[in-house]
Design an enzyme around this catalytic site. Structure first.
Site, PDB file in Angstrom:
ATOM      1  N   ARG A   1       5.081  11.081  -2.212  1.00 25.84           N
ATOM      2  CA  ARG A   1       4.881  10.799  -0.792  1.00 25.84           C
ATOM      3  C   ARG A   1       6.217  10.845  -0.048  1.00 25.84           C
ATOM      4  O   ARG A   1       7.121  10.052  -0.330  1.00 25.84           O
ATOM      5  CB  ARG A   1       4.294   9.396  -0.698  1.00 25.84           C
ATOM      6  CG  ARG A   1       4.169   8.814   0.684  1.00 25.84           C
ATOM      7  CD  ARG A   1       3.849   7.333   0.576  1.00 25.84           C
ATOM      8  NE  ARG A   1       3.771   6.714   1.866  1.00 25.84           N
ATOM      9  CZ  ARG A   1       4.167   5.486   2.130  1.00 25.84           C
ATOM     10  NH1 ARG A   1       4.667   4.722   1.175  1.00 25.84           N
ATOM     11  NH2 ARG A   1       4.059   4.992   3.333  1.00 25.84           N
TER      12      ARG A   1
ATOM     13  N   ALA B   1       3.339  -0.956   4.646  1.00 24.44           N
ATOM     14  CA  ALA B   1       2.845  -0.954   6.029  1.00 24.44           C
ATOM     15  C   ALA B   1       2.398  -2.343   6.505  1.00 24.44           C
ATOM     16  O   ALA B   1       2.434  -2.632   7.709  1.00 24.44           O
ATOM     17  CB  ALA B   1       1.703   0.040   6.152  1.00 24.44           C
TER      18      ALA B   1
ATOM     19  N   ASN C   1       8.038  -5.667  -1.337  1.00 26.19           N
ATOM     20  CA  ASN C   1       8.002  -4.563  -0.391  1.00 26.19           C
ATOM     21  C   ASN C   1       6.562  -4.513   0.118  1.00 26.19           C
ATOM     22  O   ASN C   1       5.687  -3.947  -0.543  1.00 26.19           O
ATOM     23  CB  ASN C   1       8.392  -3.240  -1.054  1.00 26.19           C
ATOM     24  CG  ASN C   1       8.408  -2.102  -0.033  1.00 26.19           C
ATOM     25  OD1 ASN C   1       7.919  -2.266   1.089  1.00 26.19           O
ATOM     26  ND2 ASN C   1       8.949  -0.962  -0.415  1.00 26.19           N
TER      27      ASN C   1
ATOM     28  N   HIS D   1      12.788  -2.845   1.604  1.00 23.02           N
ATOM     29  CA  HIS D   1      12.211  -1.550   2.004  1.00 23.02           C
ATOM     30  C   HIS D   1      13.119  -0.433   1.510  1.00 23.02           C
ATOM     31  O   HIS D   1      14.350  -0.548   1.611  1.00 23.02           O
ATOM     32  CB  HIS D   1      12.097  -1.442   3.532  1.00 23.02           C
ATOM     33  CG  HIS D   1      11.252  -2.519   4.119  1.00 23.02           C
ATOM     34  ND1 HIS D   1       9.883  -2.485   4.063  1.00 23.02           N
ATOM     35  CD2 HIS D   1      11.585  -3.687   4.705  1.00 23.02           C
ATOM     36  CE1 HIS D   1       9.404  -3.586   4.611  1.00 23.02           C
ATOM     37  NE2 HIS D   1      10.410  -4.337   5.002  1.00 23.02           N
TER      38      HIS D   1
ATOM     39  N   PRO E   1       0.789  -1.232   0.000  1.00 22.64           N
ATOM     40  CA  PRO E   1       0.000   0.000   0.000  1.00 22.64           C
ATOM     41  C   PRO E   1       0.822   1.284   0.000  1.00 22.64           C
ATOM     42  O   PRO E   1       1.868   1.362   0.635  1.00 22.64           O
ATOM     43  CB  PRO E   1      -0.814  -0.112   1.295  1.00 22.64           C
ATOM     44  CG  PRO E   1      -0.074  -1.085   2.137  1.00 22.64           C
ATOM     45  CD  PRO E   1       0.560  -2.041   1.189  1.00 22.64           C
ATOM     46  N   ASN E   2       0.294   2.236  -0.730  1.00 17.38           N
ATOM     47  CA  ASN E   2       0.825   3.608  -0.820  1.00 17.38           C
ATOM     48  C   ASN E   2       2.092   3.727  -1.662  1.00 17.38           C
ATOM     49  O   ASN E   2       2.569   4.837  -1.901  1.00 17.38           O
ATOM     50  CB  ASN E   2       1.051   4.226   0.585  1.00 17.38           C
ATOM     51  CG  ASN E   2      -0.230   4.282   1.382  1.00 17.38           C
ATOM     52  OD1 ASN E   2      -1.216   4.831   0.901  1.00 17.38           O
ATOM     53  ND2 ASN E   2      -0.246   3.691   2.560  1.00 17.38           N
TER      54      ASN E   2
ATOM     55  N   TYR F   1      11.409   8.431   1.264  1.00 15.49           N
ATOM     56  CA  TYR F   1      11.329   7.352   0.270  1.00 15.49           C
ATOM     57  C   TYR F   1      12.028   7.674  -1.050  1.00 15.49           C
ATOM     58  O   TYR F   1      12.110   6.811  -1.930  1.00 15.49           O
ATOM     59  CB  TYR F   1       9.860   7.000   0.008  1.00 15.49           C
ATOM     60  CG  TYR F   1       9.157   6.484   1.250  1.00 15.49           C
ATOM     61  CD1 TYR F   1       9.609   5.329   1.882  1.00 15.49           C
ATOM     62  CD2 TYR F   1       8.076   7.162   1.799  1.00 15.49           C
ATOM     63  CE1 TYR F   1       8.986   4.861   3.029  1.00 15.49           C
ATOM     64  CE2 TYR F   1       7.445   6.699   2.947  1.00 15.49           C
ATOM     65  CZ  TYR F   1       7.907   5.549   3.554  1.00 15.49           C
ATOM     66  OH  TYR F   1       7.297   5.082   4.694  1.00 15.49           O
TER      67      TYR F   1
ATOM     68  N   GLU G   1      12.715  -9.626   1.130  1.00 19.31           N
ATOM     69  CA  GLU G   1      11.944  -8.475   1.626  1.00 19.31           C
ATOM     70  C   GLU G   1      12.766  -7.201   1.383  1.00 19.31           C
ATOM     71  O   GLU G   1      13.951  -7.155   1.731  1.00 19.31           O
ATOM     72  CB  GLU G   1      11.698  -8.674   3.126  1.00 19.31           C
ATOM     73  CG  GLU G   1      10.968  -7.533   3.807  1.00 19.31           C
ATOM     74  CD  GLU G   1      10.858  -7.744   5.324  1.00 19.31           C
ATOM     75  OE1 GLU G   1      11.178  -8.861   5.829  1.00 19.31           O
ATOM     76  OE2 GLU G   1      10.486  -6.781   6.010  1.00 19.31           O
TER      77      GLU G   1
ATOM     78  N   ARG H   1      13.734   4.117  12.146  1.00 19.28           N
ATOM     79  CA  ARG H   1      12.515   4.935  12.157  1.00 19.28           C
ATOM     80  C   ARG H   1      11.699   4.649  13.419  1.00 19.28           C
ATOM     81  O   ARG H   1      12.224   4.168  14.411  1.00 19.28           O
ATOM     82  CB  ARG H   1      11.727   4.668  10.861  1.00 19.28           C
ATOM     83  CG  ARG H   1      12.563   5.035   9.617  1.00 19.28           C
ATOM     84  CD  ARG H   1      11.758   4.863   8.349  1.00 19.28           C
ATOM     85  NE  ARG H   1      10.613   5.743   8.316  1.00 19.28           N
ATOM     86  CZ  ARG H   1       9.567   5.596   7.496  1.00 19.28           C
ATOM     87  NH1 ARG H   1       9.553   4.568   6.635  1.00 19.28           N
ATOM     88  NH2 ARG H   1       8.555   6.436   7.528  1.00 19.28           N
TER      89      ARG H   1
HETATM   90  C1  DQA Z   1       8.395   0.876   3.529  1.00 21.97           C
HETATM   91  C2  DQA Z   1       8.534   1.059   5.044  1.00 21.97           C
HETATM   92  C3  DQA Z   1       7.196   0.863   5.733  1.00 21.97           C
HETATM   93  O1  DQA Z   1       7.352   1.057   7.141  1.00 21.97           O
HETATM   94  C4  DQA Z   1       6.186   1.876   5.233  1.00 21.97           C
HETATM   95  O2  DQA Z   1       4.916   1.639   5.821  1.00 21.97           O
HETATM   96  C5  DQA Z   1       6.085   1.912   3.763  1.00 21.97           C
HETATM   97  C6  DQA Z   1       7.297   1.761   2.944  1.00 21.97           C
HETATM   98  C7  DQA Z   1       9.701   1.225   2.779  1.00 21.97           C
HETATM   99  O3  DQA Z   1       9.819   0.834   1.627  1.00 21.97           O
HETATM  100  O4  DQA Z   1      10.573   1.882   3.350  1.00 21.97           O
HETATM  101  O5  DQA Z   1       5.024   2.176   3.187  1.00 21.97           O
HETATM  102  O6  DQA Z   1       8.099  -0.483   3.263  1.00 21.97           O
END
Ligand code: DQA
Length: 149
Positions: A19, A78, A75, A101, A11-12, A24, A99, A108
């Site tokens: 964003r 959240a 990825n 990120h 998501p997002n 990011y 995985e 963080r």
């Molecule tokens: C994320 C890190 C997560 O904590 C966050 O909710 C994201 C992006 C990252 O790529 O750094 O949406 O996965």
């Protein structure tokens, strides 16, 4: 040997570029997709690159990977920090999962320090921005090369 892998985004991540660019980075998801395609070609991989805002859709795609993919880069965004369903789906996969990120989740907020995916992933890459996806594909290719022999 060409291998097919899934690159899945939670998501997002469709909002990348707009964003929180300080966290990011400025790259959009489609620019990351292009880089992944180019990287995959050099590694003898073909990729399916997808994004969804829905947990169940990620679960469906991970289940689909059981039949259609040799490995997964994910990825989970959240859902990393909340999803037992994703943990279980990854656990049920026989193929390796990396995985990824963009941000260093350990540097963080404390709620980001826990991952439900890490215990069932082959490895974790975080904190290298968009480049982490290419590192993830590299890692996957080297795991898969070992299983070719
Ligand atoms: C994320 C890190 C997560 O904590 C966050 O909710 C994201 C992006 C990252 O790529 O750094 O949406 O996965």
């Amino acid at each position: 040997m060409t291998r097919h892998v899934y690159v899945l985004n939670g998501p997002n991540l469709n909002l990348l570029g707009e964003r929180e660019p300080g966290v990011y980075g400025a790259e959009t998801l489609s620019s990351i997709q292009e880089k992944c395609n180019a990287k995959a070609e050099t590694l003898g991989l073909t990729i399916d690159f997808r994004q969804t805002n829905h947990e169940g859709e990620l679960v469906d795609w991970i289940q689909e990977a059981r039949l259609n993919a040799s490995g997964v880069v994910i990825n989970p965004a959240a859902y990393t920090h909340t999803s037992v369903a994703l943990h279980d789906a990854v656990r049920a996969l026989a193929c390796p999962v990396i995985e990824v990120h963009l941000s260093n989740i350990h540097a963080r907020e404390s709620f980001r320090h826990q991952s439900y995916i890490s215990p069932v992933a082959a490895g974790v890459i975080c904190g290298f921005g968009a480049h982490g996806y290419e590192l993830g594909l590299d890692a996957l290719a080297s795991i898969l090369a070992k299983t070719d022999n």
